[in-house]
Scaffold this motif. Structure first.
Motif, PDB file in Angstrom:
ATOM      1  N   ALA A  84      61.851 -32.208-120.289  1.00  0.00           N
ATOM      2  CA  ALA A  84      60.866 -31.778-119.284  1.00  0.00           C
ATOM      3  C   ALA A  84      60.033 -30.644-119.852  1.00  0.00           C
ATOM      4  CB  ALA A  84      61.569 -31.337-118.001  1.00  0.00           C
ATOM      5  N   GLN A  85      58.826 -30.528-119.325  1.00  0.00           N
ATOM      6  CA  GLN A  85      57.917 -29.453-119.709  1.00  0.00           C
ATOM      7  C   GLN A  85      57.930 -28.389-118.607  1.00  0.00           C
ATOM      8  OE1 GLN A  85      56.280 -29.083-122.493  1.00  0.00           O
ATOM      9  NE2 GLN A  85      56.512 -31.098-123.454  1.00  0.00           N
ATOM     10  N   LEU A  86      58.132 -27.147-118.989  1.00  0.00           N
ATOM     11  CA  LEU A  86      58.158 -26.053-118.017  1.00  0.00           C
ATOM     12  C   LEU A  86      57.339 -24.894-118.555  1.00  0.00           C
ATOM     13  CD1 LEU A  86      59.161 -24.646-115.451  1.00  0.00           C
ATOM     14  CD2 LEU A  86      61.227 -23.992-116.708  1.00  0.00           C
ATOM     15  N   CYS A  87      56.346 -24.496-117.797  1.00  0.00           N
ATOM     16  CA  CYS A  87      55.526 -23.334-118.129  1.00  0.00           C
ATOM     17  C   CYS A  87      55.534 -22.376-116.952  1.00  0.00           C
ATOM     18  CB  CYS A  87      54.086 -23.749-118.440  1.00  0.00           C
ATOM     19  SG  CYS A  87      53.912 -24.799-119.898  1.00  0.00           S
ATOM     20  N   GLY A  88      55.443 -21.105-117.240  1.00  0.00           N
ATOM     21  CA  GLY A  88      55.426 -20.123-116.163  1.00  0.00           C
ATOM     22  C   GLY A  88      55.251 -18.726-116.695  1.00  0.00           C
ATOM     23  N   PRO A  89      55.092 -17.761-115.800  1.00  0.00           N
ATOM     24  CA  PRO A  89      54.937 -16.346-116.202  1.00  0.00           C
ATOM     25  C   PRO A  89      56.287 -15.738-116.562  1.00  0.00           C
ATOM     26  CG  PRO A  89      54.840 -16.532-113.817  1.00  0.00           C
ATOM     27  CD  PRO A  89      54.951 -17.930-114.341  1.00  0.00           C
ATOM     28  N   PHE A  90      56.825 -16.132-117.705  1.00  0.00           N
ATOM     29  CA  PHE A  90      58.115 -15.643-118.164  1.00  0.00           C
ATOM     30  C   PHE A  90      57.910 -14.617-119.276  1.00  0.00           C
ATOM     31  CE2 PHE A  90      58.960 -20.252-117.157  1.00  0.00           C
ATOM     32  CZ  PHE A  90      59.481 -20.007-115.887  1.00  0.00           C
ATOM     33  N   ASN A  91      58.848 -13.682-119.352  1.00  0.00           N
ATOM     34  CA  ASN A  91      58.849 -12.741-120.462  1.00  0.00           C
ATOM     35  C   ASN A  91      59.382 -13.458-121.695  1.00  0.00           C
ATOM     36  OD1 ASN A  91      59.900 -10.647-122.323  1.00  0.00           O
ATOM     37  ND2 ASN A  91      59.219  -9.252-120.726  1.00  0.00           N
ATOM     38  N   PRO A  92      58.557 -13.674-122.726  1.00  0.00           N
ATOM     39  CA  PRO A  92      58.996 -14.489-123.868  1.00  0.00           C
ATOM     40  C   PRO A  92      60.154 -13.870-124.631  1.00  0.00           C
ATOM     41  CG  PRO A  92      56.881 -13.442-124.320  1.00  0.00           C
ATOM     42  CD  PRO A  92      57.173 -13.189-122.888  1.00  0.00           C
ATOM     43  N   THR A  93      60.153 -12.548-124.780  1.00  0.00           N
ATOM     44  CA  THR A  93      61.235 -11.895-125.532  1.00  0.00           C
ATOM     45  C   THR A  93      62.567 -12.066-124.822  1.00  0.00           C
ATOM     46  OG1 THR A  93      59.674 -10.250-126.385  1.00  0.00           O
ATOM     47  CG2 THR A  93      62.026  -9.717-126.509  1.00  0.00           C
ATOM     48  N   LEU A  94      62.574 -11.854-123.493  1.00  0.00           N
ATOM     49  CA  LEU A  94      63.816 -11.979-122.741  1.00  0.00           C
ATOM     50  C   LEU A  94      64.264 -13.439-122.664  1.00  0.00           C
ATOM     51  CD1 LEU A  94      63.163  -9.434-119.848  1.00  0.00           C
ATOM     52  CD2 LEU A  94      64.324  -9.074-122.043  1.00  0.00           C
ATOM     53  N   LEU A  95      63.321 -14.352-122.526  1.00  0.00           N
ATOM     54  CA  LEU A  95      63.673 -15.762-122.493  1.00  0.00           C
ATOM     55  C   LEU A  95      64.272 -16.199-123.826  1.00  0.00           C
ATOM     56  CD1 LEU A  95      63.703 -18.485-121.090  1.00  0.00           C
ATOM     57  CD2 LEU A  95      61.302 -18.796-121.774  1.00  0.00           C
ATOM     58  N   ARG A  96      63.666 -15.736-124.917  1.00  0.00           N
ATOM     59  CA  ARG A  96      64.184 -16.072-126.243  1.00  0.00           C
ATOM     60  C   ARG A  96      65.587 -15.484-126.431  1.00  0.00           C
ATOM     61  NH1 ARG A  96      60.390 -14.248-128.636  1.00  0.00           N
ATOM     62  NH2 ARG A  96      59.148 -16.144-129.035  1.00  0.00           N
ATOM     63  N   THR A  97      65.822 -14.293-125.891  1.00  0.00           N
ATOM     64  CA  THR A  97      67.137 -13.661-126.028  1.00  0.00           C
ATOM     65  C   THR A  97      68.198 -14.420-125.252  1.00  0.00           C
ATOM     66  OG1 THR A  97      66.104 -11.483-126.301  1.00  0.00           O
ATOM     67  CG2 THR A  97      68.422 -11.528-125.654  1.00  0.00           C
ATOM     68  N   VAL A  98      67.893 -14.827-124.025  1.00  0.00           N
ATOM     69  CA  VAL A  98      68.864 -15.571-123.215  1.00  0.00           C
ATOM     70  C   VAL A  98      69.218 -16.888-123.896  1.00  0.00           C
ATOM     71  CG1 VAL A  98      69.191 -16.806-121.033  1.00  0.00           C
ATOM     72  CG2 VAL A  98      68.188 -14.523-121.033  1.00  0.00           C
ATOM     73  N   MET A  99      68.205 -17.647-124.290  1.00  0.00           N
ATOM     74  CA  MET A  99      68.461 -18.936-124.913  1.00  0.00           C
ATOM     75  C   MET A  99      69.163 -18.762-126.260  1.00  0.00           C
ATOM     76  SD  MET A  99      65.720 -22.037-125.620  1.00  0.00           S
ATOM     77  CE  MET A  99      65.141 -21.980-123.931  1.00  0.00           C
ATOM     78  N   GLY A 100      68.729 -17.780-127.033  1.00  0.00           N
ATOM     79  CA  GLY A 100      69.339 -17.547-128.332  1.00  0.00           C
ATOM     80  C   GLY A 100      70.786 -17.099-128.226  1.00  0.00           C
ATOM     81  N   ASN A 101      71.119 -16.239-127.257  1.00  0.00           N
ATOM     82  CA  ASN A 101      72.500 -15.790-127.089  1.00  0.00           C
ATOM     83  C   ASN A 101      73.407 -16.934-126.669  1.00  0.00           C
ATOM     84  OD1 ASN A 101      73.388 -12.698-127.143  1.00  0.00           O
ATOM     85  ND2 ASN A 101      71.199 -12.782-126.700  1.00  0.00           N
ATOM     86  N   LEU A 102      72.907 -17.823-125.822  1.00  0.00           N
ATOM     87  CA  LEU A 102      73.719 -18.966-125.419  1.00  0.00           C
ATOM     88  C   LEU A 102      73.940 -19.927-126.578  1.00  0.00           C
ATOM     89  CD1 LEU A 102      72.308 -19.680-121.846  1.00  0.00           C
ATOM     90  CD2 LEU A 102      74.410 -18.490-122.477  1.00  0.00           C
ATOM     91  N   LEU A 103      72.922 -20.119-127.428  1.00  0.00           N
ATOM     92  CA  LEU A 103      73.109 -20.947-128.621  1.00  0.00           C
ATOM     93  C   LEU A 103      74.080 -20.287-129.598  1.00  0.00           C
ATOM     94  CD1 LEU A 103      69.451 -22.181-129.243  1.00  0.00           C
ATOM     95  CD2 LEU A 103      71.414 -23.589-128.574  1.00  0.00           C
ATOM     96  N   ARG A 104      73.960 -18.980-129.760  1.00  0.00           N
ATOM     97  CA  ARG A 104      74.879 -18.267-130.653  1.00  0.00           C
ATOM     98  C   ARG A 104      76.303 -18.369-130.113  1.00  0.00           C
ATOM     99  NH1 ARG A 104      72.751 -13.815-130.358  1.00  0.00           N
ATOM    100  NH2 ARG A 104      71.615 -13.671-132.347  1.00  0.00           N
ATOM    101  N   ASN A 105      76.461 -18.223-128.800  1.00  0.00           N
ATOM    102  CA  ASN A 105      77.781 -18.317-128.176  1.00  0.00           C
ATOM    103  C   ASN A 105      78.388 -19.705-128.412  1.00  0.00           C
ATOM    104  OD1 ASN A 105      79.715 -17.004-126.048  1.00  0.00           O
ATOM    105  ND2 ASN A 105      79.324 -19.062-125.283  1.00  0.00           N
ATOM    106  N   ALA A 106      77.555 -20.751-128.248  1.00  0.00           N
ATOM    107  CA  ALA A 106      78.046 -22.110-128.471  1.00  0.00           C
ATOM    108  C   ALA A 106      78.429 -22.323-129.929  1.00  0.00           C
ATOM    109  CB  ALA A 106      76.984 -23.116-128.037  1.00  0.00           C
ATOM    110  N   TRP A 107      77.603 -21.826-130.852  1.00  0.00           N
ATOM    111  CA  TRP A 107      77.893 -21.963-132.285  1.00  0.00           C
ATOM    112  C   TRP A 107      79.181 -21.231-132.669  1.00  0.00           C
ATOM    113  CZ3 TRP A 107      77.475 -17.540-135.568  1.00  0.00           C
ATOM    114  CH2 TRP A 107      77.715 -17.802-136.907  1.00  0.00           C
ATOM    115  N   HIS A 108      79.375 -20.036-132.098  1.00  0.00           N
ATOM    116  CA  HIS A 108      80.510 -19.207-132.481  1.00  0.00           C
ATOM    117  C   HIS A 108      81.833 -19.798-132.005  1.00  0.00           C
ATOM    118  CE1 HIS A 108      82.503 -15.475-133.652  1.00  0.00           C
ATOM    119  NE2 HIS A 108      83.118 -15.471-132.482  1.00  0.00           N
ATOM    120  N   TYR A 109      81.861 -20.401-130.822  1.00  0.00           N
ATOM    121  CA  TYR A 109      83.119 -20.844-130.234  1.00  0.00           C
ATOM    122  C   TYR A 109      83.325 -22.354-130.321  1.00  0.00           C
ATOM    123  CZ  TYR A 109      83.322 -16.144-128.336  1.00  0.00           C
ATOM    124  OH  TYR A 109      83.365 -14.787-128.215  1.00  0.00           O
ATOM    125  N   THR A 110      82.549 -23.023-131.153  1.00  0.00           N
ATOM    126  CA  THR A 110      82.709 -24.467-131.328  1.00  0.00           C
ATOM    127  C   THR A 110      83.063 -24.749-132.792  1.00  0.00           C
ATOM    128  OG1 THR A 110      81.063 -24.886-129.614  1.00  0.00           O
ATOM    129  CG2 THR A 110      81.640 -26.717-131.050  1.00  0.00           C
TER     130      THR A 110
END
Length: 426
Positions: A314-340
Protein backbone atom coordinates in the motif's frame (compact mmCIF):
# COMPACT_ATOMS: atom_id res chain seq x y z
CA UNK A 1 -15.66 -5.34 47.73
CA UNK A 2 -14.42 -1.76 47.71
CA UNK A 3 -16.86 0.82 46.38
CA UNK A 4 -15.27 3.85 44.79
CA UNK A 5 -17.30 7.00 44.33
CA UNK A 6 -16.13 10.35 43.09
CA UNK A 7 -16.08 13.37 45.35
CA UNK A 8 -19.47 14.62 44.19
CA UNK A 9 -21.13 11.29 44.95
CA UNK A 10 -19.52 11.17 48.37
CA UNK A 11 -20.87 14.61 49.22
CA UNK A 12 -24.37 13.63 48.07
CA UNK A 13 -24.25 10.38 50.06
CA UNK A 14 -23.03 12.18 53.18
CA UNK A 15 -25.72 14.84 52.80
CA UNK A 16 -28.49 12.26 52.30
CA UNK A 17 -27.29 10.14 55.24
CA UNK A 18 -27.16 13.17 57.51
CA UNK A 19 -30.63 14.29 56.41
CA UNK A 20 -31.95 10.74 56.82
CA UNK A 21 -30.56 10.58 60.35
CA UNK A 22 -31.99 13.97 61.32
CA UNK A 23 -35.38 13.43 59.65
CA UNK A 24 -35.62 9.86 60.97
CA UNK A 25 -34.82 11.01 64.50
CA UNK A 26 -37.39 13.77 64.20
CA UNK A 27 -40.04 11.35 62.86
CA UNK A 28 -39.36 8.81 65.59
CA UNK A 29 -39.52 11.61 68.14
CA UNK A 30 -42.97 12.61 66.85
CA UNK A 31 -44.18 9.00 67.03
CA UNK A 32 -42.87 8.56 70.58
CA UNK A 33 -44.31 11.90 71.63
CA UNK A 34 -47.74 11.02 70.22
CA UNK A 35 -47.75 7.74 72.11
CA UNK A 36 -46.61 9.46 75.30
CA UNK A 37 -49.23 12.19 75.03
CA UNK A 38 -51.84 9.60 74.12
CA UNK A 39 -51.10 7.61 77.24
CA UNK A 40 -51.08 10.68 79.48
CA UNK A 41 -54.25 12.28 78.14
CA UNK A 42 -56.23 9.06 77.91
CA UNK A 43 -55.08 7.99 81.35
CA UNK A 44 -56.38 11.26 82.77
CA UNK A 45 -59.61 11.05 80.77
CA UNK A 46 -60.36 7.39 81.51
CA UNK A 47 -59.28 7.79 85.11
CA UNK A 48 -61.77 10.64 85.55
CA UNK A 49 -64.55 8.64 83.93
CA UNK A 50 -63.73 5.63 86.09
CA UNK A 51 -63.85 7.76 89.23
CA UNK A 52 -67.28 9.02 88.17
CA UNK A 53 -68.52 5.48 87.68
CA UNK A 54 -67.10 4.38 91.03
CA UNK A 55 -68.91 7.27 92.64
CA UNK A 56 -72.11 6.13 90.92
CA UNK A 57 -71.69 2.67 92.35
CA UNK A 58 -71.09 3.94 95.85
CA UNK A 59 -74.26 6.00 95.62
CA UNK A 60 -76.14 3.12 94.03
CA UNK A 61 -77.01 5.55 91.27
CA UNK A 62 -77.18 3.31 88.24
CA UNK A 63 -79.05 5.78 86.14
CA UNK A 64 -75.71 7.15 85.01
CA UNK A 65 -74.12 4.92 82.41
CA UNK A 66 -70.69 4.87 80.66
CA UNK A 67 -70.32 6.81 77.45
CA UNK A 68 -71.57 5.02 74.28
CA UNK A 69 -68.03 4.11 73.19
CA UNK A 70 -67.11 2.91 76.70
CA UNK A 71 -67.50 -0.43 78.50
CA UNK A 72 -67.43 -0.75 82.27
CA UNK A 73 -66.56 -3.99 84.08
CA UNK A 74 -65.73 -4.81 87.71
CA UNK A 75 -65.24 -7.80 89.93
CA UNK A 76 -68.56 -9.23 91.09
CA UNK A 77 -70.46 -7.27 88.49
CA UNK A 78 -73.45 -8.80 86.80
CA UNK A 79 -74.67 -8.77 83.22
CA UNK A 80 -72.71 -6.39 80.99
CA UNK A 81 -70.70 -5.26 84.03
CA UNK A 82 -69.16 -8.69 84.68
CA UNK A 83 -65.35 -8.75 84.45
CA UNK A 84 -64.25 -10.80 81.37
CA UNK A 85 -61.44 -13.31 81.72
CA UNK A 86 -59.06 -11.35 79.44
CA UNK A 87 -59.23 -8.36 81.83
CA UNK A 88 -58.73 -10.16 85.15
CA UNK A 89 -54.91 -10.08 85.02
CA UNK A 90 -54.43 -6.44 83.99
CA UNK A 91 -52.31 -4.37 86.34
CA UNK A 92 -53.60 -1.01 87.59
CA UNK A 93 -53.05 1.81 85.12
CA UNK A 94 -53.37 2.41 81.39
CA UNK A 95 -53.40 -0.43 78.82
CA UNK A 96 -54.29 -1.19 75.23
CA UNK A 97 -56.60 -4.17 74.76
CA UNK A 98 -57.19 -5.93 71.44
CA UNK A 99 -60.21 -8.12 70.77
CA UNK A 100 -60.39 -9.68 67.35
CA UNK A 101 -60.44 -6.69 64.98
CA UNK A 102 -61.28 -4.16 67.70
CA UNK A 103 -58.86 -2.13 69.82
CA UNK A 104 -59.62 -0.50 73.17
CA UNK A 105 -57.94 1.81 75.61
CA UNK A 106 -58.29 0.40 79.11
CA UNK A 107 -57.80 1.92 82.55
CA UNK A 108 -57.64 -0.37 85.58
CA UNK A 109 -58.05 0.52 89.23
CA UNK A 110 -58.27 -1.72 92.30
CA UNK A 111 -60.37 -0.45 95.22
CA UNK A 112 -60.94 -2.53 98.36
CA UNK A 113 -59.79 -5.66 96.57
CA UNK A 114 -62.18 -5.23 93.68
CA UNK A 115 -60.85 -4.68 90.14
CA UNK A 116 -62.54 -2.01 88.04
CA UNK A 117 -61.85 -1.71 84.31
CA UNK A 118 -63.08 1.00 81.94
CA UNK A 119 -62.71 0.28 78.21
CA UNK A 120 -62.99 2.88 75.48
CA UNK A 121 -63.14 2.11 71.75
CA UNK A 122 -60.09 3.63 70.06
CA UNK A 123 -61.05 2.99 66.41
CA UNK A 124 -61.59 6.65 65.60
CA UNK A 125 -58.51 7.64 67.51
CA UNK A 126 -56.46 5.06 65.64
CA UNK A 127 -57.67 6.44 62.31
CA UNK A 128 -56.56 9.95 63.26
CA UNK A 129 -53.30 8.53 64.57
CA UNK A 130 -52.65 6.64 61.33
CA UNK A 131 -53.26 9.83 59.33
CA UNK A 132 -50.79 11.65 61.55
CA UNK A 133 -48.18 8.91 61.16
CA UNK A 134 -48.70 8.86 57.38
CA UNK A 135 -48.04 12.60 57.30
CA UNK A 136 -44.92 12.14 59.42
CA UNK A 137 -43.48 9.35 57.27
CA UNK A 138 -44.46 11.16 54.11
CA UNK A 139 -42.53 14.16 55.36
CA UNK A 140 -39.62 11.85 56.15
CA UNK A 141 -39.52 10.49 52.59
CA UNK A 142 -39.93 13.98 51.16
CA UNK A 143 -37.01 15.23 53.25
CA UNK A 144 -34.81 12.43 51.85
CA UNK A 145 -35.77 13.31 48.28
CA UNK A 146 -35.17 16.99 49.00
CA UNK A 147 -31.81 16.15 50.59
CA UNK A 148 -30.82 14.21 47.46
CA UNK A 149 -31.72 17.16 45.22
CA UNK A 150 -30.05 19.74 47.43
CA UNK A 151 -27.04 17.43 47.88
CA UNK A 152 -26.45 17.31 44.14
CA UNK A 153 -26.78 21.07 43.79
CA UNK A 154 -24.49 21.75 46.73
CA UNK A 155 -22.00 19.08 45.60
CA UNK A 156 -21.59 20.81 42.26
CA UNK A 157 -21.02 24.11 44.01
CA UNK A 158 -18.59 22.64 46.54
CA UNK A 159 -16.43 20.70 44.06
CA UNK A 160 -16.46 23.42 41.39
CA UNK A 161 -13.04 24.76 42.52
CA UNK A 162 -11.64 21.21 42.60
CA UNK A 163 -12.91 20.49 39.07
CA UNK A 164 -11.48 23.77 37.82
CA UNK A 165 -8.13 23.03 39.48
CA UNK A 166 -8.12 19.53 37.95
CA UNK A 167 -8.64 20.97 34.47
CA UNK A 168 -5.88 23.50 34.95
CA UNK A 169 -3.43 20.86 36.17
CA UNK A 170 -4.19 18.56 33.20
CA UNK A 171 -3.75 21.35 30.65
CA UNK A 172 -0.59 20.82 28.55
CA UNK A 173 0.39 24.48 28.97
CA UNK A 174 1.17 23.82 32.65
CA UNK A 175 4.44 22.19 31.57
CA UNK A 176 5.59 25.34 29.81
CA UNK A 177 8.32 27.28 31.63
CA UNK A 178 6.25 30.51 31.79
CA UNK A 179 3.00 28.87 32.96
CA UNK A 180 1.36 31.06 35.65
CA UNK A 181 0.97 29.67 39.19
CA UNK A 182 -2.37 28.17 40.21
CA UNK A 183 -2.60 29.12 43.89
CA UNK A 184 -3.44 32.87 43.41
CA UNK A 185 -6.72 31.88 41.70
CA UNK A 186 -8.06 30.19 44.86
CA UNK A 187 -8.94 31.13 48.42
CA UNK A 188 -6.59 30.27 51.27
CA UNK A 189 -8.46 27.08 52.13
CA UNK A 190 -7.89 23.37 51.49
CA UNK A 191 -8.28 23.86 47.72
CA UNK A 192 -5.79 26.72 47.84
CA UNK A 193 -3.31 24.51 49.70
CA UNK A 194 -3.82 21.80 47.08
CA UNK A 195 -3.19 24.35 44.30
CA UNK A 196 0.00 25.47 46.06
CA UNK A 197 1.13 21.82 46.29
CA UNK A 198 0.46 21.39 42.56
CA UNK A 199 2.48 24.55 41.86
CA UNK A 200 5.44 23.09 43.73
CA UNK A 201 5.14 19.69 42.02
CA UNK A 202 4.66 21.18 38.56
CA UNK A 203 7.65 23.44 39.16
CA UNK A 204 9.84 20.43 39.91
CA UNK A 205 8.45 18.65 36.86
CA UNK A 206 9.20 21.64 34.61
CA UNK A 207 12.75 21.75 35.93
CA UNK A 208 13.20 18.02 35.31
CA UNK A 209 11.83 18.28 31.77
CA UNK A 210 14.01 21.30 31.06
CA UNK A 211 17.10 19.48 32.35
CA UNK A 212 16.23 16.46 30.19
CA UNK A 213 15.79 18.60 27.08
CA UNK A 214 18.97 20.54 27.74
CA UNK A 215 20.89 17.32 28.35
CA UNK A 216 19.53 15.77 25.14
CA UNK A 217 20.34 18.88 23.14
CA UNK A 218 23.82 19.32 24.66
CA UNK A 219 24.82 15.69 24.28
CA UNK A 220 23.47 15.51 20.75
CA UNK A 221 25.24 18.72 19.81
CA UNK A 222 28.57 17.66 21.34
CA UNK A 223 28.45 14.24 19.68
CA UNK A 224 28.11 15.69 16.22
CA UNK A 225 31.77 16.72 15.94
CA UNK A 226 33.36 13.35 16.88
CA UNK A 227 30.81 11.53 14.76
CA UNK A 228 31.67 13.75 11.82
CA UNK A 229 35.35 12.97 12.35
CA UNK A 230 34.59 9.24 12.42
CA UNK A 231 32.49 9.48 9.26
CA UNK A 232 35.06 11.50 7.32
CA UNK A 233 37.91 9.24 8.47
CA UNK A 234 35.96 6.17 7.38
CA UNK A 235 35.37 7.72 3.96
CA UNK A 236 39.09 8.51 3.54
CA UNK A 237 40.04 4.96 4.53
CA UNK A 238 37.55 3.48 2.07
CA UNK A 239 39.03 5.57 -0.74
CA UNK A 240 42.43 3.96 -0.16
CA UNK A 241 42.90 1.32 -2.91
CA UNK A 242 45.56 -0.45 -0.85
CA UNK A 243 43.12 -1.28 1.96
CA UNK A 244 42.88 -5.03 2.47
CA UNK A 245 39.41 -6.67 2.08
CA UNK A 246 39.32 -7.69 5.72
CA UNK A 247 40.22 -4.20 6.89
CA UNK A 248 37.77 -2.66 4.40
CA UNK A 249 35.01 -4.80 5.91
CA UNK A 250 35.82 -3.50 9.39
CA UNK A 251 35.92 0.09 8.16
CA UNK A 252 32.51 -0.42 6.54
CA UNK A 253 31.18 -1.61 9.90
CA UNK A 254 32.61 1.51 11.53
CA UNK A 255 31.05 3.72 8.87
CA UNK A 256 27.69 1.99 9.22
CA UNK A 257 27.76 2.28 13.03
CA UNK A 258 28.76 5.93 12.74
CA UNK A 259 25.82 6.60 10.43
CA UNK A 260 23.47 4.87 12.86
CA UNK A 261 24.81 6.99 15.71
CA UNK A 262 24.33 10.16 13.68
CA UNK A 263 20.77 9.15 12.94
CA UNK A 264 20.20 8.36 16.60
CA UNK A 265 21.54 11.76 17.66
CA UNK A 266 19.28 13.42 15.11
CA UNK A 267 16.39 11.35 16.44
CA UNK A 268 16.92 12.58 20.00
CA UNK A 269 17.11 16.18 18.84
CA UNK A 270 14.01 15.81 16.71
CA UNK A 271 12.13 14.05 19.49
CA UNK A 272 13.01 16.79 21.98
CA UNK A 273 11.76 19.44 19.56
CA UNK A 274 8.62 17.42 18.78
CA UNK A 275 7.79 17.16 22.49
CA UNK A 276 7.98 20.96 22.65
CA UNK A 277 5.54 21.19 19.71
CA UNK A 278 7.97 22.90 17.34
CA UNK A 279 7.68 22.86 13.57
CA UNK A 280 5.20 21.69 10.98
CA UNK A 281 5.67 18.17 9.65
CA UNK A 282 6.43 17.81 5.93
CA UNK A 283 4.54 15.51 3.60
CA UNK A 284 6.39 12.19 3.66
CA UNK A 285 6.00 9.04 1.58
CA UNK A 286 6.39 6.04 3.86
CA UNK A 287 7.58 3.76 1.06
CA UNK A 288 10.63 5.94 0.30
CA UNK A 289 11.82 5.58 3.89
CA UNK A 290 11.06 1.85 3.83
CA UNK A 291 13.07 1.46 0.60
CA UNK A 292 16.10 3.13 2.20
CA UNK A 293 15.92 0.98 5.34
CA UNK A 294 15.45 -2.25 3.38
CA UNK A 295 18.53 -1.41 1.30
CA UNK A 296 20.44 -0.62 4.51
CA UNK A 297 19.43 -3.80 6.38
CA UNK A 298 19.42 -6.28 3.50
CA UNK A 299 23.11 -7.12 3.76
CA UNK A 300 23.21 -7.60 7.59
CA UNK A 301 20.02 -9.69 7.55
CA UNK A 302 20.97 -11.89 4.60
CA UNK A 303 24.55 -12.30 5.82
CA UNK A 304 23.04 -13.88 8.94
CA UNK A 305 21.35 -16.49 6.76
CA UNK A 306 17.89 -14.93 7.06
CA UNK A 307 15.36 -14.09 4.36
CA UNK A 308 14.30 -10.46 4.09
CA UNK A 309 10.73 -10.14 2.81
CA UNK A 310 9.69 -6.68 1.67
CA UNK A 311 6.05 -6.24 0.68
CA UNK A 312 5.03 -2.64 -0.13
CA UNK A 313 1.35 -3.51 -0.60
CA UNK A 314 0.00 0.00 0.00
CA UNK A 315 1.00 3.60 -0.55
CA UNK A 316 0.81 5.91 2.47
CA UNK A 317 1.71 9.59 2.51
CA UNK A 318 1.17 12.08 5.28
CA UNK A 319 2.64 14.85 7.44
CA UNK A 320 5.04 12.55 9.29
CA UNK A 321 8.36 13.41 10.87
CA UNK A 322 10.80 11.55 8.58
CA UNK A 323 13.57 11.21 11.17
CA UNK A 324 11.26 9.76 13.81
CA UNK A 325 9.53 7.50 11.30
CA UNK A 326 12.88 6.21 10.08
CA UNK A 327 13.94 5.58 13.69
CA UNK A 328 10.80 3.61 14.57
CA UNK A 329 10.99 1.44 11.47
CA UNK A 330 14.75 1.02 11.73
CA UNK A 331 14.63 0.02 15.42
CA UNK A 332 11.98 -2.60 14.72
CA UNK A 333 14.07 -4.01 11.85
CA UNK A 334 17.16 -4.01 14.06
CA UNK A 335 15.18 -5.74 16.82
CA UNK A 336 13.98 -8.41 14.37
CA UNK A 337 17.51 -8.93 13.00
CA UNK A 338 19.05 -9.16 16.47
CA UNK A 339 16.62 -11.73 17.91
CA UNK A 340 16.15 -13.94 14.84
CA UNK A 341 18.64 -16.76 14.23
CA UNK A 342 16.81 -18.57 11.45
CA UNK A 343 13.83 -18.00 9.23
CA UNK A 344 12.80 -14.59 7.98
CA UNK A 345 12.32 -10.89 8.67
CA UNK A 346 9.34 -9.26 6.95
CA UNK A 347 8.45 -5.59 6.38
CA UNK A 348 4.87 -5.06 5.22
CA UNK A 349 3.49 -1.63 4.24
CA UNK A 350 -0.24 -1.15 4.86
CA UNK A 351 -2.76 1.59 4.20
CA UNK A 352 -2.55 2.91 7.76
CA UNK A 353 1.00 1.99 8.73
CA UNK A 354 3.45 -0.90 8.52
CA UNK A 355 4.24 -4.27 10.09
CA UNK A 356 7.61 -5.79 11.02
CA UNK A 357 7.47 -9.53 11.57
CA UNK A 358 10.16 -12.09 12.39
CA UNK A 359 10.54 -15.79 13.17
CA UNK A 360 12.82 -15.24 16.16
CA UNK A 361 12.66 -16.33 19.79
CA UNK A 362 9.42 -14.45 20.45
CA UNK A 363 8.21 -12.81 23.65
CA UNK A 364 6.08 -14.65 26.26
CA UNK A 365 2.59 -13.21 26.69
CA UNK A 366 3.13 -12.20 30.32
CA UNK A 367 6.20 -10.12 29.30
CA UNK A 368 4.77 -8.30 26.28
CA UNK A 369 3.20 -5.41 28.17
CA UNK A 370 6.51 -4.56 29.86
CA UNK A 371 8.67 -4.87 26.73
CA UNK A 372 8.20 -1.19 25.86
CA UNK A 373 9.59 -0.06 29.22
CA UNK A 374 13.23 1.12 29.41
CA UNK A 375 15.88 -1.53 30.16
CA UNK A 376 13.42 -4.43 29.81
CA UNK A 377 14.86 -7.28 27.73
CA UNK A 378 12.55 -10.19 28.54
CA UNK A 379 13.95 -13.63 29.37
CA UNK A 380 17.49 -14.95 28.98
CA UNK A 381 16.77 -16.09 25.44
CA UNK A 382 16.44 -12.41 24.45
CA UNK A 383 20.21 -12.01 24.63
CA UNK A 384 22.30 -9.21 26.13
CA UNK A 385 20.76 -6.06 24.67
CA UNK A 386 20.14 -2.96 26.77
CA UNK A 387 16.37 -2.97 26.26
CA UNK A 388 16.19 0.60 24.97
CA UNK A 389 15.14 0.10 21.33
CA UNK A 390 11.48 -0.72 21.97
CA UNK A 391 11.32 1.92 24.68
CA UNK A 392 12.44 4.54 22.16
CA UNK A 393 9.86 3.24 19.68
CA UNK A 394 7.11 3.57 22.27
CA UNK A 395 8.22 7.06 23.27
CA UNK A 396 8.28 8.30 19.67
CA UNK A 397 4.86 6.77 18.91
CA UNK A 398 3.37 8.32 22.04
CA UNK A 399 4.80 11.74 21.16
CA UNK A 400 3.57 11.56 17.56
CA UNK A 401 0.14 10.11 18.31
CA UNK A 402 0.94 6.83 16.61
CA UNK A 403 0.11 3.39 17.97
CA UNK A 404 2.39 0.36 18.24
CA UNK A 405 1.04 -3.14 18.87
CA UNK A 406 2.90 -6.33 19.73
CA UNK A 407 1.57 -9.81 19.03
CA UNK A 408 2.96 -13.32 18.69
CA UNK A 409 3.66 -15.26 15.50
CA UNK A 410 3.19 -19.01 15.33
CA UNK A 411 5.19 -21.14 15.88
CA UNK A 412 7.63 -18.50 17.16
CA UNK A 413 8.44 -14.87 16.58
CA UNK A 414 7.03 -11.38 17.04
CA UNK A 415 4.79 -9.10 15.03
CA UNK A 416 5.00 -5.34 15.55
CA UNK A 417 2.28 -3.26 13.91
CA UNK A 418 2.59 0.54 13.84
CA UNK A 419 -0.48 2.60 12.99
CA UNK A 420 0.45 6.02 11.63
CA UNK A 421 -2.05 8.80 12.26
CA UNK A 422 -1.36 11.90 10.15
CA UNK A 423 -1.57 15.12 12.11
CA UNK A 424 -2.04 13.34 15.45
CA UNK A 425 1.08 14.79 17.06
CA UNK A 426 0.75 17.90 19.09
Amino acid sequence: MEFRQNLSQRIVIAFVLMSTLVAGTFAMGIVKTVHFVEERLLSAELGGDLDRLLKMESMDDWRLRPEPEQLFHFSGGYGDFALPDDLKDLEPGFHEVFRDDQAFHAFVRIVDGRRYVLLQDQSEYEKREQILFAVVWGGFLFSIALALLLGRLLARKVIEPVVRLSRQVRHPDQLLPLAPPLAPDYAADEVGQLAAAFDATLGLLRQALNRERMFTSDVSHELRTPLMVLASSSELLLENPLLEPRARKQVLRIARATQEMRELVQTFLTLARAEQGQGVQPEVEVRSIADELVEQWREPIESKGLILEYRPEAQLCGPFNPTLLRTVMGNLLRNAWHYTEQGHVCLLLQEDGFVVEDSGVGIPEHEREAMFQPFVRGGKQRGDGLGLGLSLVQRICAAQGWMVQLSAVEPSGCRFRVVLRPGAAG
